[in-house]
Design an enzyme around this catalytic site. Structure first.
Site, mmCIF file in Angstrom:
data_model
loop_
_atom_site.group_PDB
_atom_site.id
_atom_site.type_symbol
_atom_site.label_atom_id
_atom_site.label_comp_id
_atom_site.label_asym_id
_atom_site.label_seq_id
_atom_site.Cartn_x
_atom_site.Cartn_y
_atom_site.Cartn_z
ATOM 1 N N THR A 8 6.390 -7.594 15.084
ATOM 2 C CA THR A 8 7.592 -8.434 15.026
ATOM 3 C C THR A 8 7.776 -8.836 13.567
ATOM 4 O O THR A 8 6.804 -8.954 12.822
ATOM 5 C CB THR A 8 7.476 -9.701 15.899
ATOM 6 O OG1 THR A 8 6.401 -10.512 15.423
ATOM 7 C CG2 THR A 8 7.243 -9.333 17.355
ATOM 8 N N SER A 9 9.023 -9.038 13.175
ATOM 9 C CA SER A 9 9.299 -9.372 11.769
ATOM 10 C C SER A 9 8.977 -10.818 11.441
ATOM 11 O O SER A 9 8.576 -11.135 10.315
ATOM 12 C CB SER A 9 10.765 -9.083 11.441
ATOM 13 O OG SER A 9 11.046 -7.715 11.605
#
Length: 200
Positions: A8-9
């Protein structure tokens, strides 16, 4: 052995969807590794660990190519590394497997599209910022003092009614914030100045 990789960013994004997909595709929960990092970064803690753990005959599973990387060069390098070591790659939602010629070709094409998508996002962001600047809007934090508060602070400063510290306390901000809004050298109250002037 099957190993899973999720990314996930940002910390407020949930990897649960990716983890559930990996579990459904046979990856043991203990073999799922999750990174919170930009896909543009080639070196990531958990991805580096996965690359070290994998051995010939293992398979790396991810939900989509952009979870693995958003750089064509990085994806191609990873793919070549895995093939040389006899490790398979399965991209679940895009149906890609590098064990076949067709899968390798699709891997290459989608990696190009992943980087193209990222470049579009960056270009659109830059265009939006340029448009906002042209209209007099700038990014960054909002001022901690409103225009009215800054004007009042300036008057109190000019008339020597309050010190900078007193002005800061009045608005609940640090002195550095007040100094950033004012154009004065002040800082004794007028009453204190009068008292000092009255002394012989």
């Amino acid at each position: 052995m099957l190993l899973g990789y999720c990314r996930t960013s940002t910390a407020d994004q949930s990897p649960d969807h990716q983890i559930d997909a990996l579990l459904r595709n046979g990856v043991d929960h203990d073999n799922i590794h999750v990174d919170i990092a930009s896909g543009a970064k080639a070196s990531r803690l958990q991805l580096d660990l996965v690359m070290q753990l994998m051995r010939e005959g293992d398979t790396l599973k991810v939900t989509r190519l952009d979870r693995l990387s958003r750089s064509v060069l990085h994806l191609v390098t990873l793919g070549a590394n895995l093939r040389e070591r006899g490790i398979g790659l399965h991209v679940i939602e895009q149906g890609i497997g590098t064990t076949t010629m067709e899968g390798r070709a699709m891997f290459g094409m989608l990696s190009v599209l992943a980087e193209f998508q990222r470049e579009l996002i960056v270009a659109n962001t830059n265009d939006g910022l340029a448009s906002a600047r042209a209209r007099g809007r700038v990014g960054g934090r909002r001022p901690k003092l409103t225009a009215d508060q800054a004007a009042l602070a300036q008057r109190l400063c000019d008339e020597r009614e309050k010190t900078v510290q007193q002005i800061a306390d009045m608005f609940g901000v640090p002195r550095s914030t007040v100094y950033g809004h004012l154009d004065c050298e002040t800082t004794a109250p007028r009453q204190q100045k009068k008292t000092a002037a009255a002394k012989p």
